[in-house]
Enzyme design. Structure first.
Site, PDB file in Angstrom:
ATOM      1  N   ASP A 324     -25.703   9.236   1.802  1.00 30.66           N
ATOM      2  CA  ASP A 324     -24.719   8.327   2.380  1.00 30.66           C
ATOM      3  C   ASP A 324     -23.766   9.176   3.221  1.00 30.66           C
ATOM      4  O   ASP A 324     -23.398  10.283   2.832  1.00 30.66           O
ATOM      5  CB  ASP A 324     -23.979   7.677   1.193  1.00 30.66           C
ATOM      6  CG  ASP A 324     -22.967   6.639   1.592  1.00 30.66           C
ATOM      7  OD1 ASP A 324     -23.158   5.474   1.223  1.00 30.66           O
ATOM      8  OD2 ASP A 324     -21.967   7.006   2.258  1.00 30.66           O
ATOM      9  N   GLU A 367     -24.708   2.651   5.933  1.00 31.42           N
ATOM     10  CA  GLU A 367     -24.842   4.071   6.288  1.00 31.42           C
ATOM     11  C   GLU A 367     -25.466   4.812   5.112  1.00 31.42           C
ATOM     12  O   GLU A 367     -25.177   5.957   4.861  1.00 31.42           O
ATOM     13  CB  GLU A 367     -23.501   4.688   6.714  1.00 31.42           C
ATOM     14  CG  GLU A 367     -22.269   3.962   6.218  1.00 31.42           C
ATOM     15  CD  GLU A 367     -21.987   4.183   4.730  1.00 31.42           C
ATOM     16  OE1 GLU A 367     -22.467   3.336   3.934  1.00 31.42           O
ATOM     17  OE2 GLU A 367     -21.329   5.173   4.363  1.00 31.42           O
TER      18      GLU A 367
HETATM   19  N1  LIG Z   1     -21.591   1.728  13.333  1.00 34.45           N
HETATM   20  C1  LIG Z   1     -22.043   1.182  12.217  1.00 34.45           C
HETATM   21  N2  LIG Z   1     -21.290   1.188  11.108  1.00 34.45           N
HETATM   22  C2  LIG Z   1     -21.733   0.653   9.979  1.00 34.45           C
HETATM   23  C3  LIG Z   1     -22.976   0.033   9.927  1.00 34.45           C
HETATM   24  N3  LIG Z   1     -23.182  -0.425   8.672  1.00 34.45           N
HETATM   25  C4  LIG Z   1     -22.083  -0.117   7.944  1.00 34.45           C
HETATM   26  N4  LIG Z   1     -21.204   0.525   8.724  1.00 34.45           N
HETATM   27  C5  LIG Z   1     -19.895   1.037   8.379  1.00 34.45           C
HETATM   28  O1  LIG Z   1     -19.962   2.071   7.430  1.00 34.45           O
HETATM   29  C6  LIG Z   1     -18.689   2.126   6.788  1.00 34.45           C
HETATM   30  C7  LIG Z   1     -18.859   2.376   5.338  1.00 34.45           C
HETATM   31  O2  LIG Z   1     -17.595   2.563   4.781  1.00 34.45           O
HETATM   32  P1  LIG Z   1     -17.308   2.920   3.284  1.00 34.45           P
HETATM   33  O3  LIG Z   1     -18.267   2.146   2.397  1.00 34.45           O
HETATM   34  O4  LIG Z   1     -15.876   2.763   3.048  1.00 34.45           O
HETATM   35  O5  LIG Z   1     -17.738   4.387   3.147  1.00 34.45           O
HETATM   36  P2  LIG Z   1     -17.267   5.679   3.912  1.00 34.45           P
HETATM   37  O6  LIG Z   1     -16.187   5.385   4.859  1.00 34.45           O
HETATM   38  O7  LIG Z   1     -18.474   6.333   4.471  1.00 34.45           O
HETATM   39  O8  LIG Z   1     -16.729   6.510   2.736  1.00 34.45           O
HETATM   40  P3  LIG Z   1     -17.521   7.264   1.621  1.00 34.45           P
HETATM   41  O9  LIG Z   1     -18.917   6.688   1.591  1.00 34.45           O
HETATM   42  O10 LIG Z   1     -16.801   6.984   0.373  1.00 34.45           O
HETATM   43  O11 LIG Z   1     -17.513   8.684   2.008  1.00 34.45           O
HETATM   44  C8  LIG Z   1     -17.989   0.790   7.079  1.00 34.45           C
HETATM   45  O12 LIG Z   1     -16.942   1.011   8.013  1.00 34.45           O
HETATM   46  C9  LIG Z   1     -19.047  -0.050   7.719  1.00 34.45           C
HETATM   47  O13 LIG Z   1     -18.567  -0.931   8.714  1.00 34.45           O
HETATM   48  C10 LIG Z   1     -23.766   0.014  11.136  1.00 34.45           C
HETATM   49  O14 LIG Z   1     -24.870  -0.516  11.194  1.00 34.45           O
HETATM   50  N5  LIG Z   1     -23.243   0.586  12.251  1.00 34.45           N
END
Ligand SMILES: Nc1nc2c(ncn2[C@@H]2O[C@H](COP(=O)(O)OP(=O)(O)OP(=O)(O)O)[C@@H](O)[C@H]2O)c(=O)[nH]1
Length: 460
Positions: A324, A367
């Site tokens: 992740d 992600e």
């Molecule tokens: N650009 C983009 N962003 C995505 C997609 N799917 C999920 N996200 C973003 O990924 C982010 C995940 O955030 P969090 O679950 O808070 O995790 P993080 O910010 O990576 O923090 P940690 O995992 O705790 O390190 C969110 O802002 C989602 O909007 C995608 O398909 N494209």
């Protein structure tokens, strides 16, 4: 032989030859004619008149005009021509088919045979004699036959035209009791499918079998054998290779068991390449993540499930790496969602470049990614995860305005004999990942039963 028939026979044989010949002629039911070309004198027998519904008496006075009066004008020219050819010595006999007007108004077809029997001292034709045989019934039969044949030809042409419109071939396939096979009938479409003509396979089907994809040949033979043994329809999907070009076809045919002991299948083979291509495209869409082109969660779980089944059947151990992005929310917030998408796509390429063909890489969440490593243990999974972590943390994702740097956290789990289903390994990998995040991120964590339980249910 009775006394009576013996008496009749003696009486018959006692006649002179001319009388016997007359009896024979009467037996043939032929009309006879004799004509003196020079004087016009003409003699017909009773049967000649009978053929057109008269008695000889009714036709008196008889002359060559009698013939000219009753013959169809359209046939007279042909008759005259043939007669003259015979007089010139070009033919041994005069022979012609002509129509004569019957007393009841209809036309009677006669076959007219004749021969010049004497010439004048100057060598000109004199007496000609011949016969008329009523061939109306035979002509009628011939016409009916021709009509039926024309109709059959029309039906065949119609079927051929219809056959030409289908993307395939309509055929009859015959198997002799000794196993010899042929295609007694195949529509022209066989050329498009197999690259051979109907004539080439009419006597021997082996050319067709040579064109079947080697991996499908046994299947085709097995299904034919099953249809032969059960008497049921033959259904088969297989590939055909012509000049290196692979084509998918679907064959369906019904067997007919013949008295000769052979089996004749009537059926069609259709080109289903376009349909197969579409099916494959749809299948790919159904198992692929749209953004990155990696496998999607559904496909990952399907393959994981197969690996689990293999493992249960004493297959080798396998491992799962979940990873992740760290602080990915900040990537989106700082550089925009499109830049975040670009990072996810580029990550996919970087990871895929590092995997074996047998490994499966999938994007299973926003992600979040998963790697299935068949035939792997904890050490090899750890080694790979560490390599990926390092690669990604050192990589500069080139955005439209600035470079993006980031890191990942990996959780690893390996197959375990106590697992009750395929999802359990996912839960353990997720627990390890969660522990890695909690321990500060940008690290690889292997599952340990002392770790705190997962924050969510990966694989659900
Ligand atoms: N650009 C983009 N962003 C995505 C997609 N799917 C999920 N996200 C973003 O990924 C982010 C995940 O955030 P969090 O679950 O808070 O995790 P993080 O910010 O990576 O923090 P940690 O995992 O705790 O390190 C969110 O802002 C989602 O909007 C995608 O398909 N494209």
């Amino acid at each position: 032989m009775t006394d009576r028939s013996t008496t009749e026979q003696s009486a018959y044989l006692g006649q002179d030859e001319a009388a016997r010949l007359k009896t024979i002629l009467e037996g043939t039911r032929a009309g006879t004619w004799e004509w003196n070309v020079q004087t016009g004198e003409t003699v017909f027998n009773e049967r000649w008149a009978q053929i057109i519904g008269y008695t000889l008496e009714e036709l008196q006075p008889i002359s060559i005009e009698t013939w000219l009066k009753f013959a169809h004008p359209d046939d007279l020219a042909e008759s005259e021509q043939r007669l003259q050819a015979h007089f010139r010595g070009e033919t041994d006999y005069y022979e012609c088919e002509a129509r004569m007007r019957h007393r009841n108004g209809h036309w009677v077809w006669v076959r007219d045979y004749g021969r010049l029997v004497s010439r004048t001292p100057e060598g000109d034709p004199e007496w000609v004699s011949g016969t008329h045989i009523d061939i109306s019934a035979a002509r009628q039969y011939q016409q009916q036959l021709e009509a039926v044949q024309a109709e059959q030809l029309e039906t065949i042409e119609r079927l051929e035209k219809m056959a030409a419109t289908i993307p395939g071939v309509i055929y009859q396939f015959e198997m002799q009791p000794d196993g010899f096979m042929s295609f007694p009938y195949a529509s022209a479409g066989i050329e498009r499918i197999y690259g051979v003509s109907p004539e080439q396979v009419r006597k021997d089907a082996s050319l067709i079998f040579d064109k079947i994809h080697p991996d499908d040949l046994q299947h085709v033979r097995d299904t034919i054998e099953a249809s032969r043994a059960s008497g049921g329809d033959w259904n088969c999907e297989y590939r055909v290779v012509v000049d290196g070009h692979v084509r998918w076809v679907f064959g369906q045919a019904r067997p007919e068991f013949r008295d000769s002991g052979s089996i004749l299948w009537h059926g069609a083979i259709l080109d289903i390449s376009a349909q197969k291509e579409l099916e494959e495209k749809l299948r790919q869409i159904a198992i692929t993540d749209e953004l990155t082109g990696a496998a999607n969660r559904r496909q990952f779980m399907e393959l994981l499930s197969r690996e689990y089944q293999r493992y249960r059947r004493n297959g080798p151990s396998y491992a799962v790496i979940l990873f992740d992005f760290d602080w990915f929310k900040q990537v989106n917030d700082r550089f925009g969602h499109n830049a975040g998408d670009m990072v996810l796509r580029e990550t996919t390429h970087l990871v895929q470049d590092s995997l074996r063909a047998s490994d499966t890489f999938a994007r299973i969440g926003g992600e979040e990614f998963a790697i299935l490593l068949p035939d792997s243990d904890q050490d090899s999974a750890h080694h790979l995860a560490e390599r990926l972590r390092q690669t990604l943390s050192e990589h500069s994702f080139e955005g439209p305005e600035q470079c993006i740097r980031g890191s990942i956290t990996c959780g690893i789990a390996v197959s375990c004999p106590q697992d009750g289903n395929a999802k359990e390994i996912m839960l353990r990998a997720d627990t390890a990942l969660y522990a890695g995040k909690a321990a500060g991120r940008n690290r690889v964590m292997v599952y340990d039963r002392n770790l705190a339980p997962a924050r969510r249910h990966a694989g659900d």
